[in-house]
Design a protein around this motif. Structure first.
Motif, short mmCIF file in Angstrom:
data_model
loop_
_atom_site.label_atom_id
_atom_site.label_comp_id
_atom_site.label_asym_id
_atom_site.label_seq_id
_atom_site.Cartn_x
_atom_site.Cartn_y
_atom_site.Cartn_z
N ARG A 144 12.35 28.64 -10.94
CA ARG A 144 13.03 28.73 -9.63
C ARG A 144 12.17 29.51 -8.63
O ARG A 144 12.00 29.11 -7.48
N ALA A 145 11.64 30.65 -9.08
CA ALA A 145 10.80 31.47 -8.20
C ALA A 145 9.53 30.74 -7.82
O ALA A 145 9.11 30.79 -6.65
N SER A 146 8.94 30.05 -8.76
CA SER A 146 7.69 29.32 -8.49
C SER A 146 7.91 28.24 -7.44
O SER A 146 7.10 28.09 -6.51
N ARG A 147 8.98 27.50 -7.57
CA ARG A 147 9.27 26.42 -6.60
C ARG A 147 9.58 27.00 -5.22
O ARG A 147 9.10 26.48 -4.21
N ALA A 148 10.37 28.04 -5.17
CA ALA A 148 10.74 28.64 -3.88
C ALA A 148 9.51 29.23 -3.19
O ALA A 148 9.30 29.01 -1.98
N ALA A 149 8.68 29.94 -3.92
CA ALA A 149 7.47 30.53 -3.34
C ALA A 149 6.51 29.45 -2.87
O ALA A 149 5.93 29.56 -1.78
N ALA A 150 6.35 28.40 -3.66
CA ALA A 150 5.44 27.32 -3.27
C ALA A 150 5.89 26.68 -1.95
O ALA A 150 5.06 26.42 -1.07
N ALA B 233 0.20 36.13 1.39
CA ALA B 233 1.05 35.12 0.76
C ALA B 233 0.25 34.25 -0.19
O ALA B 233 0.66 34.02 -1.34
N VAL B 234 -0.89 33.78 0.28
CA VAL B 234 -1.73 32.91 -0.55
C VAL B 234 -2.27 33.68 -1.75
O VAL B 234 -2.25 33.19 -2.88
N GLN B 235 -2.73 34.89 -1.52
CA GLN B 235 -3.28 35.72 -2.59
C GLN B 235 -2.24 35.98 -3.69
O GLN B 235 -2.52 35.78 -4.88
N PHE B 236 -1.05 36.40 -3.31
CA PHE B 236 0.00 36.66 -4.29
C PHE B 236 0.36 35.38 -5.06
O PHE B 236 0.54 35.40 -6.27
N HIS B 237 0.48 34.29 -4.32
CA HIS B 237 0.86 33.02 -4.94
C HIS B 237 -0.20 32.55 -5.93
O HIS B 237 0.12 32.15 -7.06
N GLU B 238 -1.44 32.60 -5.53
CA GLU B 238 -2.53 32.17 -6.41
C GLU B 238 -2.60 33.03 -7.67
O GLU B 238 -2.79 32.51 -8.77
N PHE C 30 14.24 27.01 4.98
CA PHE C 30 13.53 27.87 4.04
C PHE C 30 14.29 29.15 3.70
O PHE C 30 13.86 29.90 2.82
N SER C 31 15.39 29.41 4.36
CA SER C 31 16.11 30.66 4.10
C SER C 31 16.69 30.70 2.69
O SER C 31 16.76 31.77 2.07
N LYS C 32 17.05 29.55 2.13
CA LYS C 32 17.57 29.51 0.76
C LYS C 32 16.46 29.90 -0.23
O LYS C 32 16.72 30.60 -1.21
N ASP C 33 15.23 29.46 0.04
CA ASP C 33 14.12 29.83 -0.85
C ASP C 33 13.90 31.33 -0.85
O ASP C 33 13.69 31.94 -1.91
#
Length: 129
Positions: A114-120, A19-24, A86-89
């Motif tokens: 939208r994707a950036s905020r939800a993933a964060a 999760a961290v790797q993909f997000h970074e 968190f289910s909406k994200d």
């Protein structure tokens, strides 16, 4: 349809690492592109995978299982059992998955945001469980 599968601390730690790797890396790609839209599909695809991995971490920590398979509704419902907030994200991210990864239409800046905020939100929550 695979359904939920049991998970332990090792699975939880491995999924958190992903999760961290993909997000970074999504953030790196976005920053390097300096606002150019040609990388948004790649960035959103990474954000989707970050959110999925983070949701797995939350489910592992709270339910002792995580979703596996192609049924997005099942993954969203399982996360809602673990933490409804968190289910909406996850629903936002999974709703963008096909468009980002397979469509000939490029991702918009609005969908990237939208994707950036939800993933964060999901990755931050996964880091806290």
């Amino acid at each position: 349809m695979a359904g939920p599968v049991p998970c332990d601390r090792a699975v939880q730690a491995g999924r958190l690492e992903k999760a961290v790797q993909f997000h970074e890396q999504a953030e790196v790609i976005t920053a390097l592109a300096e606002g150019e839209g040609d990388v948004l599909d790649a960035a959103v695809t990474l954000l989707v995978h970050a959110g999925i991995a983070a949701a797995d971490v939350i489910c592992c920590a709270r339910l002792g299982q995580h979703a596996r398979g192609q049924d997005h509704r099942e993954a969203i419902d399982l996360l809602a059992r673990a933490d409804r907030s968190f289910s909406k994200d996850l629903a936002v991210l999974l709703g963008l998955k096909t468009k980002a990864g397979y469509s000939v239409v490029s991702m918009s800046n609005q969908n990237h945001t939208r994707a950036s905020r939800a993933a964060a939100r999901l990755v931050e929550a996964a880091q806290r469980v």
